[in-house]
Design a protein around this motif. Structure first.
Motif, PDB file in Angstrom:
ATOM      1  N   TYR A  95       0.836  -1.211   0.000  1.00  0.00           N
ATOM      2  CA  TYR A  95       0.000   0.000   0.000  1.00  0.00           C
ATOM      3  C   TYR A  95       0.866   1.255   0.000  1.00  0.00           C
ATOM      4  CZ  TYR A  95      -4.657  -2.034   0.626  1.00  0.00           C
ATOM      5  OH  TYR A  95      -5.844  -2.680   0.432  1.00  0.00           O
ATOM      6  N   LEU A  98       2.169   1.993  -3.342  1.00  0.00           N
ATOM      7  CA  LEU A  98       1.097   2.477  -4.217  1.00  0.00           C
ATOM      8  C   LEU A  98       0.553   3.843  -3.798  1.00  0.00           C
ATOM      9  CD1 LEU A  98      -0.858  -0.867  -4.713  1.00  0.00           C
ATOM     10  CD2 LEU A  98       0.645   0.280  -6.356  1.00  0.00           C
ATOM     11  N   VAL A 148      -7.016   4.857  -0.854  1.00  0.00           N
ATOM     12  CA  VAL A 148      -6.645   4.583  -2.240  1.00  0.00           C
ATOM     13  C   VAL A 148      -7.884   4.129  -3.006  1.00  0.00           C
ATOM     14  CG1 VAL A 148      -4.247   3.968  -1.718  1.00  0.00           C
ATOM     15  CG2 VAL A 148      -5.990   2.177  -1.734  1.00  0.00           C
ATOM     16  N   SER A 149      -7.762   4.066  -4.315  1.00  0.00           N
ATOM     17  CA  SER A 149      -8.864   3.594  -5.162  1.00  0.00           C
ATOM     18  C   SER A 149      -9.047   2.085  -4.993  1.00  0.00           C
ATOM     19  CB  SER A 149      -8.550   3.894  -6.627  1.00  0.00           C
ATOM     20  OG  SER A 149      -7.460   3.097  -7.061  1.00  0.00           O
ATOM     21  N   LYS A 152      -6.175   0.213  -6.843  1.00  0.00           N
ATOM     22  CA  LYS A 152      -4.907   0.131  -6.102  1.00  0.00           C
ATOM     23  C   LYS A 152      -5.036  -0.813  -4.917  1.00  0.00           C
ATOM     24  CE  LYS A 152      -2.674   4.464  -7.289  1.00  0.00           C
ATOM     25  NZ  LYS A 152      -2.065   5.698  -6.790  1.00  0.00           N
ATOM     26  N   SER A 153      -6.182  -0.781  -4.264  1.00  0.00           N
ATOM     27  CA  SER A 153      -6.389  -1.680  -3.136  1.00  0.00           C
ATOM     28  C   SER A 153      -6.390  -3.131  -3.605  1.00  0.00           C
ATOM     29  CB  SER A 153      -7.692  -1.334  -2.408  1.00  0.00           C
ATOM     30  OG  SER A 153      -7.768  -2.036  -1.192  1.00  0.00           O
TER      31      SER A 153
END
Length: 186
Positions: A95, A98, A148-149, A152-153
């Motif tokens: 994470y 990202l 995050v989006s 991305k998750s």
């Protein structure tokens, strides 16, 4: 902590749950929740999956004993907590790479609550389906904790799974090559 109400909210309304979930406040409450979920899993698996438990502990697949059941009940919460702490560290790093803004503690918290599905794992076929739902819970929890989006998750959650599968395939292929060659004549 009201285990049953928390469990129902995580399973039925994960977005609402994770949106309201504090990302700080310590590890005790979320890890206790995960340990209870794992304990329930261990109890139910020991009671209802006798054939599986016998095979798992090297008893030939048909054996079942009180000691096997007791070992399962004791080891399930311990193994569950250890896997949460290690898994959270791995996912936390991804994470961060990202661009996530959450903390390790927040990661442990959302993973601990996602383990609510452990209660259902022992049921053949349905447990497997809920395993997929647990991945979804990880993705939703990570979105809120790390800001995050969903894409991305999903990458953060699925990347370790994909890497483990790829590593297993590489090891299997190499083992097959070594076994069929005379490189290692043992």
């Amino acid at each position: 902590m009201d285990y049953i109400e928390t469990w129902k909210e995580v399973i039925q309304r994960p977005s609402d749950f994770y949106r309201k979930m504090p990302t700080t406040g310590g590890y005790v409450e979320p890890l206790t929740f995960a340990a209870i979920s794992s304990l329930i899993y261990g109890l139910l698996a020991a009671l209802f999956n006798r054939e599986m438990m016998g095979g798992m502990y090297g008893m030939g697949g048909g054996g079942f004993s009180f000691s096997t059941a007791l070992m399962t009940v004791i080891m399930a919460p311990i193994a569950g907590i250890i896997s949460i702490l290690i898994g959270a560290a791995i996912i936390y790093v991804i994470y961060k790479i990202l661009g996530g803004t959450g903390t390790y503690e927040g990661t442990v918290r959302f993973i601990s609550y996602a383990n609510a599905v452990m209660v259902i794992y022992w049921i053949p076929i349905i447990g497997w389906i809920f395993g997929l739902y647990e991945i979804y819970l990880y993705i939703v929890g990570g979105m809120f904790v790390h800001n995050v989006s969903m894409g991305k998750s999903a990458i953060a959650v699925l990347l370790p799974i994909i890497l483990v599968f790829l590593l297993a395939i590489i090891i299997a292929v190499l083992a097959g090559l070594f076994a069929s060659s005379r490189i290692f004549p043992f």
